[in-house]
Enzyme design. Structure first.
Site, PDB file in Angstrom:
ATOM      1  N   TYR A  25       0.835  -1.203   0.000  1.00 29.19           N
ATOM      2  CA  TYR A  25       0.000   0.000   0.000  1.00 29.19           C
ATOM      3  C   TYR A  25       0.870   1.253   0.000  1.00 29.19           C
ATOM      4  O   TYR A  25       0.611   2.208  -0.740  1.00 29.19           O
ATOM      5  CB  TYR A  25      -0.913  -0.025   1.229  1.00 29.19           C
ATOM      6  CG  TYR A  25      -1.743   1.223   1.429  1.00 29.19           C
ATOM      7  CD1 TYR A  25      -2.760   1.559   0.545  1.00 29.19           C
ATOM      8  CD2 TYR A  25      -1.503   2.069   2.519  1.00 29.19           C
ATOM      9  CE1 TYR A  25      -3.526   2.707   0.741  1.00 29.19           C
ATOM     10  CE2 TYR A  25      -2.271   3.207   2.720  1.00 29.19           C
ATOM     11  CZ  TYR A  25      -3.273   3.520   1.824  1.00 29.19           C
ATOM     12  OH  TYR A  25      -4.023   4.659   2.011  1.00 29.19           O
ATOM     13  N   GLU A  47     -11.445   6.084   5.531  1.00 32.64           N
ATOM     14  CA  GLU A  47     -10.829   6.862   6.618  1.00 32.64           C
ATOM     15  C   GLU A  47     -11.796   7.002   7.782  1.00 32.64           C
ATOM     16  O   GLU A  47     -11.398   6.946   8.952  1.00 32.64           O
ATOM     17  CB  GLU A  47     -10.387   8.238   6.114  1.00 32.64           C
ATOM     18  CG  GLU A  47      -9.227   8.238   5.123  1.00 32.64           C
ATOM     19  CD  GLU A  47      -7.894   7.823   5.729  1.00 32.64           C
ATOM     20  OE1 GLU A  47      -7.794   7.737   6.971  1.00 32.64           O
ATOM     21  OE2 GLU A  47      -6.953   7.576   4.954  1.00 32.64           O
ATOM     22  N   TRP A  55      -5.008   0.931  10.487  1.00 36.17           N
ATOM     23  CA  TRP A  55      -5.208   0.988   9.038  1.00 36.17           C
ATOM     24  C   TRP A  55      -5.049  -0.391   8.412  1.00 36.17           C
ATOM     25  O   TRP A  55      -5.708  -0.716   7.421  1.00 36.17           O
ATOM     26  CB  TRP A  55      -4.253   1.989   8.411  1.00 36.17           C
ATOM     27  CG  TRP A  55      -4.487   2.166   6.945  1.00 36.17           C
ATOM     28  CD1 TRP A  55      -3.643   1.857   5.925  1.00 36.17           C
ATOM     29  CD2 TRP A  55      -5.675   2.688   6.318  1.00 36.17           C
ATOM     30  NE1 TRP A  55      -4.232   2.145   4.705  1.00 36.17           N
ATOM     31  CE2 TRP A  55      -5.467   2.654   4.927  1.00 36.17           C
ATOM     32  CE3 TRP A  55      -6.894   3.163   6.816  1.00 36.17           C
ATOM     33  CZ2 TRP A  55      -6.439   3.082   4.015  1.00 36.17           C
ATOM     34  CZ3 TRP A  55      -7.863   3.588   5.904  1.00 36.17           C
ATOM     35  CH2 TRP A  55      -7.632   3.545   4.530  1.00 36.17           C
TER      36      TRP A  55
END
Length: 201
Positions: A25, A47, A55
């Protein structure tokens, strides 16, 4: 130590140095410009779901999120009804938080409505600052900015939810509006939006 040099001789921050999913990522996606409506709506939604979680958890659930939320097509999500909410609350593949699910559906409707003002990408990118931070350590990386505060206010005025200044700063980092890659990282200045010195490209 704030940067780790991998076997490929590329320097990455600690958070992206070990987990293969986070590393991929970081290398391919984080901080690269996202200027399309669907892409921005997806990032804004993820988010919001990430708040209070790691995350990596969101990334691992991302395929399930995409399946559950119709590929984050704003028109499709805006049409979700109570049956869809019930379906989402039963979906173990995503984060089953009613407030965040409701916010995502509401944000899809707000995204559709925002087209009359030029659209979500135009609004979000209008808050790009004149310069971007040049952090050398994690302590140097801001968690919000004057621009993220104003973006949060602008979105809330238009009916968006779960778009606080810290969440919006994370969005701005993720989609290239600011570059908070640490100085010395192989990704610093790679987006085409900013130079490594923190000036607009």
């Amino acid at each position: 130590m704030h940067l780790i040099v991998g076997d490929d001789r590329l320097a990455r921050p600690l958070w992206a140095a070990s987990d293969p999913l986070l590393r991929d990522y970081y290398d391919r996606e984080w901080g690269m410009p996202v200027r399309d409506e669907t892409g921005l709506f997806e990032r804004l939604s993820l988010e919001a779901f990430q708040s209070g979680l790691s995350w990596s958890t969101i990334l691992r659930k991302r395929p399930a999120f995409r399946a559950a939320f119709a590929g984050f097509d704003p028109d499709a999500v805006a049409a979700f009804d109570d049956a869809d909410v019930a379906r989402l609350m039963d979906d173990a593949g995503i984060v089953r938080n009613r407030r965040k699910i409701d916010a995502t559906i509401g944000n899809a409707r707000a995204t559709v409505a925002l087209r009359a003002e030029g659209g979500l990408p135009a609004l979000v990118w209008s808050f790009q600052p004149e310069s971007t931070p040049a952090p050398e350590t994690f302590a140097d990386v801001p968690t919000q900015s004057p621009e993220s505060i104003e973006l949060s206010k602008a979105l809330k005025r238009r009916g968006f939810a779960h778009v606080g200044p810290t969440t919006m700063h994370a969005l701005m980092e993720a989609v290239g509006i600011v570059d908070t890659h640490l100085v010395g990282s192989h990704r610093r200045g790679s987006s085409g939006v900013w130079t490594a010195e923190g000036r607009r490209a």
